[in-house]
Design an enzyme around this catalytic site. Structure first.
Site, short mmCIF file in Angstrom:
data_model
loop_
_atom_site.label_atom_id
_atom_site.label_comp_id
_atom_site.label_asym_id
_atom_site.label_seq_id
_atom_site.Cartn_x
_atom_site.Cartn_y
_atom_site.Cartn_z
N LYS A 30 1.76 -3.06 -11.94
CA LYS A 30 3.07 -2.59 -12.40
C LYS A 30 3.14 -2.46 -13.93
CE LYS A 30 7.93 -3.59 -11.76
NZ LYS A 30 8.91 -4.59 -11.37
N LYS A 67 6.88 -19.54 6.40
CA LYS A 67 5.61 -19.73 7.12
C LYS A 67 5.86 -20.30 8.52
CE LYS A 67 3.08 -20.38 2.81
NZ LYS A 67 2.75 -21.34 1.75
N GLY A 95 -1.68 -21.24 -10.50
CA GLY A 95 -1.53 -20.06 -9.64
C GLY A 95 -1.07 -20.38 -8.23
N ILE A 136 -6.60 -21.52 5.47
CA ILE A 136 -6.84 -22.08 6.82
C ILE A 136 -6.58 -21.01 7.88
CG2 ILE A 136 -6.36 -24.01 8.38
CD1 ILE A 136 -4.92 -25.45 6.15
N GLY A 166 -2.63 -20.48 3.37
CA GLY A 166 -3.71 -20.01 2.50
C GLY A 166 -5.02 -19.77 3.23
N VAL A 171 -3.73 -13.62 -6.31
CA VAL A 171 -4.40 -13.35 -5.03
C VAL A 171 -5.21 -12.05 -5.11
CG1 VAL A 171 -4.08 -13.05 -2.54
CG2 VAL A 171 -2.56 -14.58 -3.80
N1 LIG Z 1 -0.63 -17.53 -5.24
C1 LIG Z 1 -1.01 -18.01 -4.06
O1 LIG Z 1 -1.71 -19.02 -3.95
C2 LIG Z 1 -0.57 -17.31 -2.82
C3 LIG Z 1 0.25 -16.20 -2.86
N2 LIG Z 1 0.59 -15.57 -1.69
C4 LIG Z 1 1.38 -14.34 -1.73
O2 LIG Z 1 0.56 -13.31 -2.28
C5 LIG Z 1 1.37 -12.35 -2.95
C6 LIG Z 1 0.89 -12.20 -4.40
O3 LIG Z 1 1.03 -13.46 -5.02
P1 LIG Z 1 0.33 -13.77 -6.42
O4 LIG Z 1 -0.96 -13.06 -6.52
O5 LIG Z 1 0.36 -15.25 -6.56
O6 LIG Z 1 1.37 -13.13 -7.44
P2 LIG Z 1 1.15 -12.78 -8.99
O7 LIG Z 1 2.49 -12.90 -9.63
O8 LIG Z 1 0.04 -13.56 -9.55
O9 LIG Z 1 0.69 -11.24 -8.99
C7 LIG Z 1 1.54 -10.27 -8.50
C8 LIG Z 1 0.92 -8.90 -8.67
O10 LIG Z 1 1.82 -7.96 -8.09
C9 LIG Z 1 1.96 -6.87 -9.00
N3 LIG Z 1 3.26 -6.22 -8.77
C10 LIG Z 1 4.48 -6.80 -8.74
N4 LIG Z 1 5.42 -5.86 -8.46
C11 LIG Z 1 4.76 -4.69 -8.30
C12 LIG Z 1 5.16 -3.36 -7.99
N5 LIG Z 1 6.45 -3.07 -7.80
N6 LIG Z 1 4.20 -2.42 -7.89
C13 LIG Z 1 2.89 -2.70 -8.09
N7 LIG Z 1 2.45 -3.94 -8.39
C14 LIG Z 1 3.37 -4.91 -8.48
C15 LIG Z 1 1.87 -7.50 -10.36
O11 LIG Z 1 1.59 -6.49 -11.28
P3 LIG Z 1 1.33 -6.81 -12.84
O12 LIG Z 1 -0.03 -7.42 -12.87
O13 LIG Z 1 1.40 -5.48 -13.49
O14 LIG Z 1 2.41 -7.75 -13.25
C16 LIG Z 1 0.73 -8.49 -10.15
O15 LIG Z 1 -0.50 -7.85 -10.31
C17 LIG Z 1 2.81 -12.86 -2.84
O16 LIG Z 1 3.40 -12.27 -1.71
C18 LIG Z 1 2.63 -14.36 -2.57
O17 LIG Z 1 3.70 -14.90 -1.87
C19 LIG Z 1 0.15 -16.01 -0.47
C20 LIG Z 1 -0.64 -17.11 -0.37
C21 LIG Z 1 -1.06 -17.87 -1.54
N1 LIG Z 2 3.38 -20.70 -3.30
C1 LIG Z 2 2.63 -20.91 -2.10
C2 LIG Z 2 1.38 -20.10 -2.17
C3 LIG Z 2 0.73 -19.99 -0.87
O1 LIG Z 2 1.28 -19.59 0.13
C4 LIG Z 2 2.28 -22.36 -1.95
O2 LIG Z 2 2.43 -23.10 -2.92
O3 LIG Z 2 1.90 -22.76 -0.85
#
Ligand SMILES: NC(=O)C1=CN([C@@H]2O[C@H](COP(=O)(O)OP(=O)(O)OC[C@H]3O[C@@H](n4cnc5c(N)ncnc54)[C@H](OP(=O)(O)O)[C@@H]3O)[C@@H](O)[C@H]2O)C=CC1
Ligand SMILES: N[C@@H](CC=O)C(=O)O
Length: 419
Positions: free
Chosen positions: A42, A200, A182, A131, A129, A18
């Site tokens: 991280k 949600k 993803g 919407i 997402g 994201v």
């Molecule tokens: N994927 C999706 O389609 C959707 C996701 N979400 C939400 O969005 C959020 C992110 O999801 P997503 O992008 O898929 O996750 P990812 O696993 O792809 O990325 C997570 C990111 O968070 C970083 N991170 C984790 N822990 C820490 C920390 N303690 N300090 C700093 N950075 C940290 C990671 O760092 P590093 O790169 O160093 O590992 C990485 O860059 C979550 O809450 C998820 O539920 C919501 C809607 C849709």
């Molecule tokens: N893991 C979630 C990501 C979006 O919220 C999903 O599959 O819907």
């Protein structure tokens, strides 16, 4: 009208699926005056799409940077995300998040922190997402009583179920694809066990009904135990199994909440919501039914929703929770009897059916599948037992004709799925 020069800086915490999505969207919109001012991640060893100099590894570098106009919290670690949101809001900052687990589990505290310190938290991307559901509920349905809000709230489980129906594919490989694309959470059990949809649903409850309910209190089953036989049975009844979250106003002023795998017939708008798409049907007392459909997961669709929040927050938008201020509702699982399929090891199905005191309407000769009538409240009371015994549970709506079920169950064969 005089056009003012617009320059706003975003602090980004998290640069995964994201975070990268938001970055791409903002980069494509640089001409509008937006820029990513700081990025925190991280893992120092991870290969990145940007030079190492673009990153910091200290959350405080972002939280303490006075040059940032807004913070986007997009990390995968819910405990750390809560610390970040608390700290940002205690400083009266404007922050956006996509973290449904943290928001659903801590909404009363997060609302009160905004009231106390004057900060702002938006989280449109956390539900469905791309919407725009929360702002629709707030801005458009803020005054109208809602009859029902129901939908497909998790892209990954919908992706898996779509594969099982279309290709009679394998559960584990469909989950692996959802992860690869993803869509899945860092901990995919949140997706397949129905917890993500549940989180949600609880957020929707606050905006749609003014109901603050903790996810632990809500009836929910996931798709982790879905079987090939259940998929065949649904298909033979011209249905598709979907993981459906629903909120419904009851006649005694409560809101019935549940997340359940459900047999969805062709006539239902949710039937054609496939792959990672989500769909939400909102039924207003006066407006009638409306249906929203779009991508529920993925990098750019979710990044776009986060960006919409960033832009809205910077222009002064905040949630007013109109129904929280005007209504007093309580939560229930629902008393109205429904029809359910229970499927699993025959001895467990028999044991659980007995405990549930369920009215058995049909059963397979080997007793591995039963069709029962019971109330969601009864189901909720035995939720832990059903999960512990690994049973697949699915609701079958009243409109689905079950006349041929005894014949279908009679010829049920053991087909392995997900091994
Ligand atoms: N994927 C999706 O389609 C959707 C996701 N979400 C939400 O969005 C959020 C992110 O999801 P997503 O992008 O898929 O996750 P990812 O696993 O792809 O990325 C997570 C990111 O968070 C970083 N991170 C984790 N822990 C820490 C920390 N303690 N300090 C700093 N950075 C940290 C990671 O760092 P590093 O790169 O160093 O590992 C990485 O860059 C979550 O809450 C998820 O539920 C919501 C809607 C849709
Ligand atoms: N893991 C979630 C990501 C979006 O919220 C999903 O599959 O819907």
């Amino acid at each position: 009208m005089k056009i003012q020069k617009f320059k706003k800086r975003i602090g980004l915490i998290g640069f995964g699926c994201v975070g990268q999505g938001l970055y791409d969207v903002v980069e494509a919109s640089r001409h509008l005056g937006w820029e990513i001012g700081s990025i925190c991640v991280k893992d120092k060893e991870k290969p990145r799409t940007l030079p190492a100099s673009a990153f910091t590894y200290s959350v405080q570098d972002v939280l303490q940077d006075p040059s940032l106009d807004i913070i986007a919290e997009l990390i995968s670690d819910p405990a750390e995300a809560l610390v970040i949101l608390r700290q940002a809001l205690q400083k009266g900052k404007t922050v956006v998040s996509a973290n449904k687990k943290v928001i659903a589990e801590n909404l009363p505290e997060l609302i009160s922190l905004q009231q106390k310190h004057g900060g702002v938290l938006l989280y449109e991307a956390s539900v469905c997402g791309s919407i725009p559901v929360l702002r629709t509920l707030e801005a458009y349905y803020g005054s109208e009583p809602l009859v029902e809000v129901r939908g497909i709230l998790n892209g990954s489980s919908n992706y898996i179920l779509s594969k099982l129906h279309a290709e009679r594919g394998n559960f584990q490989s469909a989950l692996a694809q959802a992860q690869e694309l993803g869509f899945a959470e860092a901990d995919p059990s949140l997706d397949v066990e129905g917890t993500d949809a549940l989180n949600k649903l609880c957020i929707l409850a606050a905006h749609a009904y003014g109901l603050l309910v903790h996810p632990d209190e809500v009836l929910h089953f996931g798709i982790q135990h879905v079987t090939a036989e259940a998929v065949e049975l649904a298909a033979s009844l011209n249905c598709r199994i979907k993981l459906v979250g629903s909120l419904k106003a009851t006649s005694n002023g409560q809101v019935a909440l549940q997340v359940l795998p459900t047999f969805i017939p062709e006539s239902d708008a949710l039937y054609d919501v496939e792959a990672e798409f989500n769909g939400l049907e909102i039924e207003g007392q006066f407006a009638g039914k409306q249906f929203l459909k779009g991508r529920g997961a993925g990098s750019h669709p979710t990044g776009s929703a986060v960006w919409a929040d960033v832009a809205a927050a910077v222009r002064g938008y905040r949630y007013t929770y109109p129904k929280l201020c005007t209504s007093q509702v309580s939560a229930t699982s629902g008393e109205e009897e429904l029809t359910f399929l229970l499927h699993g090891e025959p001895e467990y199905v028999a044991e659980v059916s007995k405990q549930l005191k369920a009215d058995i309407r049909s059963q397979a000769p080997d007793q591995s599948q039963v069709i029962v009538s019971l109330s969601p409240q009864q189901l909720k009371q035995h939720q832990d037992l059903l999960k512990q015994k690994g049973l697949f549970v699915a609701a079958i709506p009243a409109g689905v004709v079950l006349d041929i079920v005894p014949e279908l169950l009679g010829r049920a064969e053991a087909i392995a799925i997900g091994e």
